[in-house]
Every structure is written in structure tokens, then in C-alpha cells.
Design an enzyme around this catalytic site. Structure first.
Site, PDB file in Angstrom:
ATOM      1  N   CYS A  78      -8.577  -1.095  13.776  1.00 12.86           N
ATOM      2  CA  CYS A  78      -8.031  -1.581  12.504  1.00 12.86           C
ATOM      3  C   CYS A  78      -6.547  -1.210  12.367  1.00 12.86           C
ATOM      4  O   CYS A  78      -5.725  -1.788  13.066  1.00 12.86           O
ATOM      5  CB  CYS A  78      -8.894  -1.071  11.362  1.00 12.86           C
ATOM      6  SG  CYS A  78      -8.771  -2.122   9.919  1.00 12.86           S
ATOM      7  N   HIS A 173     -14.479  -1.407  12.576  1.00 11.55           N
ATOM      8  CA  HIS A 173     -14.659   0.051  12.567  1.00 11.55           C
ATOM      9  C   HIS A 173     -15.992   0.478  13.181  1.00 11.55           C
ATOM     10  O   HIS A 173     -16.923   0.807  12.437  1.00 11.55           O
ATOM     11  CB  HIS A 173     -14.646   0.548  11.113  1.00 11.55           C
ATOM     12  CG  HIS A 173     -13.326   0.499  10.451  1.00 11.55           C
ATOM     13  ND1 HIS A 173     -12.442   1.555  10.460  1.00 11.55           N
ATOM     14  CD2 HIS A 173     -12.731  -0.482   9.762  1.00 11.55           C
ATOM     15  CE1 HIS A 173     -11.359   1.224   9.802  1.00 11.55           C
ATOM     16  NE2 HIS A 173     -11.500  -0.014   9.359  1.00 11.55           N
ATOM     17  N   GLU A 175     -16.797   3.194  14.325  1.00 15.68           N
ATOM     18  CA  GLU A 175     -17.082   4.607  14.044  1.00 15.68           C
ATOM     19  C   GLU A 175     -17.930   4.814  12.806  1.00 15.68           C
ATOM     20  O   GLU A 175     -18.467   5.898  12.600  1.00 15.68           O
ATOM     21  CB  GLU A 175     -15.766   5.409  13.933  1.00 15.68           C
ATOM     22  CG  GLU A 175     -14.932   5.184  12.677  1.00 15.68           C
ATOM     23  CD  GLU A 175     -14.122   3.887  12.694  1.00 15.68           C
ATOM     24  OE1 GLU A 175     -14.284   3.083  13.637  1.00 15.68           O
ATOM     25  OE2 GLU A 175     -13.356   3.673  11.746  1.00 15.68           O
TER      26      GLU A 175
HETATM   27  N1  GLN Z   1      -4.956  -3.032   5.990  1.00 13.37           N
HETATM   28  C1  GLN Z   1      -4.696  -1.833   6.729  1.00 13.37           C
HETATM   29  C2  GLN Z   1      -3.312  -1.852   7.365  1.00 13.37           C
HETATM   30  O1  GLN Z   1      -2.594  -2.772   7.272  1.00 13.37           O
HETATM   31  C3  GLN Z   1      -5.740  -1.594   7.800  1.00 13.37           C
HETATM   32  C4  GLN Z   1      -7.081  -1.326   7.157  1.00 13.37           C
HETATM   33  C5  GLN Z   1      -7.973  -0.410   7.954  1.00 13.37           C
HETATM   34  O2  GLN Z   1      -7.541   0.305   8.871  1.00 13.37           O
HETATM   35  N2  GLN Z   1      -9.211  -0.358   7.554  1.00 13.37           N
HETATM   36  O3  GLN Z   1      -2.964  -0.901   7.990  1.00 13.37           O
END
Ligand code: GLN
Length: 197
Positions: A78, A173, A175
Site C-alpha cells: 500500500c 494488506h 498482513e
Molecule cells: N492512501 C495512502 C497513501 O497515499 C495509502 C493507504 C494505505 O497504506 N493503507 O499513502
């Protein structure tokens, strides 16, 4: 031999728990000396613009770029995927990435209406059983350059997991879902990189 988790911001504790449950010794990385002591690194989810600022503030941005260039295995989820992307779309002003993955990612690609969702993904590289994936204000990989390989796409065809040599990135994610095959896949890269020296 210890695997690192970048621990400046975001859900680093969850990643550390997964890696420990898979038998790894884990170092929480906040300083260049800690980065220098690990054989691989997970960059967690969180907020990429904040993680970027803290990474530079803690003097980790350049050592991280150098580690990626040397071929250290790094897995970004992410916000971590955003940190590993060569090009970040919808970044905040001045936001930088570490880079390494020949991709462009768009932050918050699902908008505020669908901030979070779950789905099952086919990931042929990880075997037949689908991967249950949780997306939280997630990015998508808008384009995959010739150096990188897509590992998974969602139903509309957009790419959400990529690999390039020792680098691995997912929009979602693993995890937090009890799905550890991506972490295992990353640890295989760590073991073979250590074996090659
Ligand atoms: N929207 C977040 C970003 O731009 C990422 C979201 C996340 O890691 N769950 O960093």
C-alpha cells in the site's frame, strides 16, 4: 540474520508479527545503522506522504535508494508500494518516492466513496488458491513498465501486485488477513539473496 520493517509510521507492528510467525528475526528500522544490519526490508502501509517526509528526516531515503540499487529484497504494501514506485500520480506537492519499481501508481485510486473493500485475487505466482485481499485507501498500479511484472489484477483489469527482481509490491494488506503467502514469497527472495551473498 534479521529482516527489517521500516518503522517510522504505519502498520509496521503487524508486518513484524507476520515475519516473526514465519520464523524470521525482525529489526524495526528507524535509523541508517538498523537498515545496514538487515537482509531485507518490508515497507508497511500507512500514509506515503508522511512516510516520505519521515524517511528523509531520519536520513534513510538515500541509504534506502542505495539498498534497492544493490538488490536488497524489499516488499512494499500500500503506502510501501507507493514508496517503491518510480512514478507517483496524485502525490502531494513535493512528495518523493524511493523508487525501484518500473511502475506508476496512483494514490487513493478508489476515491473516498470506496475507501476500503475486500476481494479475492488470482495470483498465479503464489499457487492456485486465491488470495483474500483487503484494500484501504489503496493505490493502483496504472502502468507497468518493461522491467516490472504484474502479479495480480482486480476484476476491472487494474494491476494491484507487481514484482521486479528482488522488489515486491501490493496495493493491499496481506498482513491483516492471515494471508502470509506474499510474506513467504518475499522471505524466499531474502534467503536467495543472502545465499548469493
Ligand atoms: N492512501 C495512502 C497513501 O497515499 C495509502 C493507504 C494505505 O497504506 N493503507 O499513502
Amino acid at each position: 540474520m534479521s529482516v527489517g520493517v521500516l518503522a517510522l509510521q504505519g502498520d509496521f507492528r503487524e508486518h513484524a508479527d507476520v515475519l516473526r510467525s514465519l520464523g524470521s528475526e525482525v529489526t524495526l528500522v528507524r535509523r541508517p545503522e538498523e537498515l545496514a544490519s538487515v537482509t531485507g526490508l518490508v515497507i508497511p502501509g500507512g500514509e506515503s506522504s508522511v512516510m516520505d517526509k519521515l524517511t528523509r528526516m531520519f536520513g534513510l531515503a538515500e541509504p534506502l535508494r542505495a539498498a534497492v540499487e544493490r538488490g536488497m529484497p524489499v516488499y512494499g504494501t500500500c503506502a510501501g508500494l507507493i514508496m517503491l514506485a518510480d512514478t507517483v500520480l496524485d502525490a502531494i506537492r513535493g512528495q518523493q518516492s524511493i523508487g525501484g519499481l518500473d511502475i506508476s501508481v496512483r494514490r487513493n485510486a478508489f476515491g473516498s466513496q470506496t475507501a476500503s473493500f475486500e476481494t479475492d485475487l488470482e495470483v498465479p505466482a503464489l499457487g492456485e488458491a486465491p488470495v483474500h485481499a483487503v484494500f484501504i485507501r489503496a493505490p493502483v498500479v496504472e502502468s507497468v513498465g518493461p522491467m516490472a511484472t504484474a502479479l495480480a489484477t482486480i476484476a476491472d483489469g487494474r494491476c494491484v501486485a507487481v514484482e521486479q527482481g528482488n522488489l515486491l509490491g501490493t496495493s493491499f494488506h496481506p498482513e491483516i488477513t492471515g494471508e502470509y503467502r506474499f510474506h513467504e514469497y518475499f522471505l524466499q527472495k531474502v534467503r536467495s539473496a543472502a545465499f548469493r551473498g
